[in-house]
Design a protein around this motif. Sequence first.
Motif, PDB file in Angstrom:
ATOM      1  N   SER A  82       0.844  -1.189   0.000  1.00  0.00           N
ATOM      2  CA  SER A  82       0.000   0.000   0.000  1.00  0.00           C
ATOM      3  C   SER A  82       0.882   1.242   0.000  1.00  0.00           C
ATOM      4  O   SER A  82       1.884   1.299   0.723  1.00  0.00           O
ATOM      5  CB  SER A  82      -0.905   0.025   1.238  1.00  0.00           C
ATOM      6  N   ILE A  83       0.516   2.219  -0.809  1.00  0.00           N
ATOM      7  CA  ILE A  83       1.238   3.489  -0.870  1.00  0.00           C
ATOM      8  C   ILE A  83       0.383   4.535  -0.174  1.00  0.00           C
ATOM      9  O   ILE A  83      -0.714   4.867  -0.652  1.00  0.00           O
ATOM     10  CB  ILE A  83       1.525   3.891  -2.330  1.00  0.00           C
ATOM     11  N   THR A  84       0.843   5.047   0.949  1.00  0.00           N
ATOM     12  CA  THR A  84       0.038   5.923   1.795  1.00  0.00           C
ATOM     13  C   THR A  84       0.494   7.362   1.661  1.00  0.00           C
ATOM     14  O   THR A  84       1.590   7.727   2.142  1.00  0.00           O
ATOM     15  CB  THR A  84       0.135   5.498   3.264  1.00  0.00           C
ATOM     16  N   PRO A  85      -0.293   8.231   1.010  1.00  0.00           N
ATOM     17  CA  PRO A  85       0.047   9.657   0.933  1.00  0.00           C
ATOM     18  C   PRO A  85       0.145  10.262   2.329  1.00  0.00           C
ATOM     19  O   PRO A  85      -0.599   9.891   3.241  1.00  0.00           O
ATOM     20  CB  PRO A  85      -1.121  10.266   0.147  1.00  0.00           C
ATOM     21  N   GLY A  86       1.081  11.188   2.500  1.00  0.00           N
ATOM     22  CA  GLY A  86       1.269  11.810   3.795  1.00  0.00           C
ATOM     23  C   GLY A  86       2.200  11.034   4.707  1.00  0.00           C
ATOM     24  O   GLY A  86       2.617  11.543   5.757  1.00  0.00           O
ATOM     25  N   ARG A  87       2.575   9.815   4.317  1.00  0.00           N
ATOM     26  CA  ARG A  87       3.464   9.004   5.127  1.00  0.00           C
ATOM     27  C   ARG A  87       4.610   8.423   4.312  1.00  0.00           C
ATOM     28  O   ARG A  87       5.765   8.445   4.724  1.00  0.00           O
ATOM     29  CB  ARG A  87       2.687   7.870   5.791  1.00  0.00           C
ATOM     30  N   ASP A  88       4.312   7.924   3.132  1.00  0.00           N
ATOM     31  CA  ASP A  88       5.294   7.191   2.342  1.00  0.00           C
ATOM     32  C   ASP A  88       5.978   8.084   1.303  1.00  0.00           C
ATOM     33  O   ASP A  88       5.498   9.174   0.965  1.00  0.00           O
ATOM     34  CB  ASP A  88       4.632   6.013   1.623  1.00  0.00           C
ATOM     35  N   LEU A  89       7.091   7.568   0.779  1.00  0.00           N
ATOM     36  CA  LEU A  89       7.827   8.216  -0.307  1.00  0.00           C
ATOM     37  C   LEU A  89       7.770   7.318  -1.533  1.00  0.00           C
ATOM     38  O   LEU A  89       8.056   6.122  -1.457  1.00  0.00           O
ATOM     39  CB  LEU A  89       9.292   8.430   0.098  1.00  0.00           C
ATOM     40  N   LEU A  90       7.391   7.898  -2.672  1.00  0.00           N
ATOM     41  CA  LEU A  90       7.396   7.186  -3.948  1.00  0.00           C
ATOM     42  C   LEU A  90       8.628   7.631  -4.721  1.00  0.00           C
ATOM     43  O   LEU A  90       8.835   8.823  -4.951  1.00  0.00           O
ATOM     44  CB  LEU A  90       6.125   7.494  -4.728  1.00  0.00           C
ATOM     45  N   PHE A  91       9.452   6.667  -5.110  1.00  0.00           N
ATOM     46  CA  PHE A  91      10.723   6.972  -5.773  1.00  0.00           C
ATOM     47  C   PHE A  91      10.748   6.372  -7.169  1.00  0.00           C
ATOM     48  O   PHE A  91      10.738   5.158  -7.342  1.00  0.00           O
ATOM     49  CB  PHE A  91      11.878   6.422  -4.939  1.00  0.00           C
ATOM     50  N   PHE A  92      10.772   7.248  -8.185  1.00  0.00           N
ATOM     51  CA  PHE A  92      10.908   6.829  -9.579  1.00  0.00           C
ATOM     52  C   PHE A  92      12.393   6.884  -9.947  1.00  0.00           C
ATOM     53  O   PHE A  92      12.954   7.975 -10.126  1.00  0.00           O
ATOM     54  CB  PHE A  92      10.114   7.751 -10.505  1.00  0.00           C
ATOM     55  N   ASP A  93      13.023   5.727 -10.054  1.00  0.00           N
ATOM     56  CA  ASP A  93      14.439   5.676 -10.373  1.00  0.00           C
ATOM     57  C   ASP A  93      14.648   5.451 -11.872  1.00  0.00           C
ATOM     58  O   ASP A  93      13.844   4.786 -12.524  1.00  0.00           O
ATOM     59  CB  ASP A  93      15.114   4.548  -9.579  1.00  0.00           C
ATOM     60  N   GLU A  94      15.746   6.036 -12.399  1.00  0.00           N
ATOM     61  CA  GLU A  94      16.054   5.970 -13.838  1.00  0.00           C
ATOM     62  C   GLU A  94      14.847   6.434 -14.663  1.00  0.00           C
ATOM     63  O   GLU A  94      14.481   5.846 -15.680  1.00  0.00           O
ATOM     64  CB  GLU A  94      16.479   4.559 -14.243  1.00  0.00           C
ATOM     65  N   ILE A  95      14.265   7.524 -14.243  1.00  0.00           N
ATOM     66  CA  ILE A  95      13.020   7.999 -14.850  1.00  0.00           C
ATOM     67  C   ILE A  95      13.242   8.509 -16.271  1.00  0.00           C
ATOM     68  O   ILE A  95      12.280   8.613 -17.054  1.00  0.00           O
ATOM     69  CB  ILE A  95      12.369   9.102 -13.973  1.00  0.00           C
ATOM     70  N   GLN A  96      14.495   8.786 -16.646  1.00  0.00           N
ATOM     71  CA  GLN A  96      14.749   9.273 -18.002  1.00  0.00           C
ATOM     72  C   GLN A  96      14.330   8.268 -19.072  1.00  0.00           C
ATOM     73  O   GLN A  96      14.066   8.635 -20.219  1.00  0.00           O
ATOM     74  CB  GLN A  96      16.233   9.621 -18.183  1.00  0.00           C
ATOM     75  N   SER A  97      14.246   6.983 -18.689  1.00  0.00           N
ATOM     76  CA  SER A  97      13.872   5.963 -19.671  1.00  0.00           C
ATOM     77  C   SER A  97      12.359   5.846 -19.842  1.00  0.00           C
ATOM     78  O   SER A  97      11.887   5.084 -20.685  1.00  0.00           O
ATOM     79  CB  SER A  97      14.451   4.595 -19.257  1.00  0.00           C
ATOM     80  N   CYS A  98      11.592   6.616 -19.060  1.00  0.00           N
ATOM     81  CA  CYS A  98      10.128   6.600 -19.186  1.00  0.00           C
ATOM     82  C   CYS A  98       9.605   8.034 -19.215  1.00  0.00           C
ATOM     83  O   CYS A  98       9.179   8.568 -18.184  1.00  0.00           O
ATOM     84  CB  CYS A  98       9.504   5.818 -18.033  1.00  0.00           C
TER      85      CYS A  98
END
Length: 437
Positions: A82-98
């Motif tokens: 579960s990804i919880t806004p206000g608590r968790d961090l979402l990390f997009f790595d190597e985002i240049q490829s998308c």
Amino acid sequence: MKRFIIDKLLHWHNERNSKPLILCGARQVGKTWAVKKFAVQHLNNRIHIVDFEKYPDRHKIFDKNLNVKRIISELELLLNKSITPGRDLLFFDEIQSCPRAIMSLRYFYEDLPELKVIAAGSLLEFALKEISFPVGRVQFMNMYPMIFAEFLYGLGKDIMAKTLISGTNDGNRDFSETIHEMFLEQLRLYFFIGGMPECVKTYRNTNKLKKVFNVQEGLIEAYRADFSKYAPYSDKQCLNSVLTNTARFAGQPIKYTRLADGFTPPTNKKAFDLLNMARVIYKIPSTPLARLPLGALASDRKFKALIVDIGLMQYLCGLNISEEIYKKDLLNIYNGALAEQFVGQELLAYGDKQLYYWARDAKSSNAAVDYLLQNNAQVLPVEVKSGSAGRLKSLHLLLKTFPDISKACVLSQRPYSELLEQKFVFQPLYTAMNLIK
């Protein structure tokens, strides 16, 4: 290892209305490590990582549309968390490829601002050129190789690192000759190892410079392998020559004609600009004015350059290590070019501002001062040179031309001293970061 950027990430995270963050930097400077370490230290490891290079199938989640609630829902299924806004961090790595994931960042800001999002990757500027990306919906943060203080931490010399850092708050310490020499010897190591994290880790684990040079070779080859991604912007052979010759001409004004044989100056310029965009090199424009704003009359034609890392620079230059490393004065190594690279690299990484140098606006004069800094509302000229005040002709000329400047700094192997009647402050080379206020 300790990286100062983690404190910057914490400041960003704690801002009430922080936008999605794009962490920019050259390949292998430690971006992914820093984000993961930040999550461990400050978020109880509440981080969800989406690596677009390792798992290219995850690009498809962004193909349908950029509805962030749908994207989050599908990422939860994919990650089984579960990804919880206000608590968790979402990390997009190597985002240049998308590229569509980059485009989605604006909608995370607009539709789900309570979720903290960081994106990182190399060659991001190339990806940003190809998409419609609205300004004002994201924040940018730059990351560089490890500066000298971080290098000391990386080798386990924490007390030395803390002592060096305290100079930014307490002023410059009057060390005994023994301690002064100890700092200089560590700086000598840094000149050849550099600040790429893998190089520092290798030396810490093996204590062998030869192993470090093998790592540097691999890093340079990785950069060269990226040249294929620059197509159709520039010729691969031209890029390679420009990279090598930029390293060899460090500290000198650069002419495009000298950067790659067999190619026209416009072709060489394009290759140089691409390497600058990729953050493998950094352009240092000249300016005839030592007044704020420093960039007002900066020249696009008269400039110097830095390589991303001093260790990679010495590798590209093919230095005779057995001869150079034992030179007593660090400013004599490679005719002073490594010292000037070191100072520029420290100022760029710690201050994170565009650097300039002063060049007199006269065809009959070669007068120049290595760097100009803006500290608060003051201009600080910085010269990297051994010797007495009497040998600093360009610095004397600059101070005479611009009498409003209150002081100039000379970085050398000498201990700290002042000549206030001449507006000169002499600081040890290893205190370069302390010039940033």
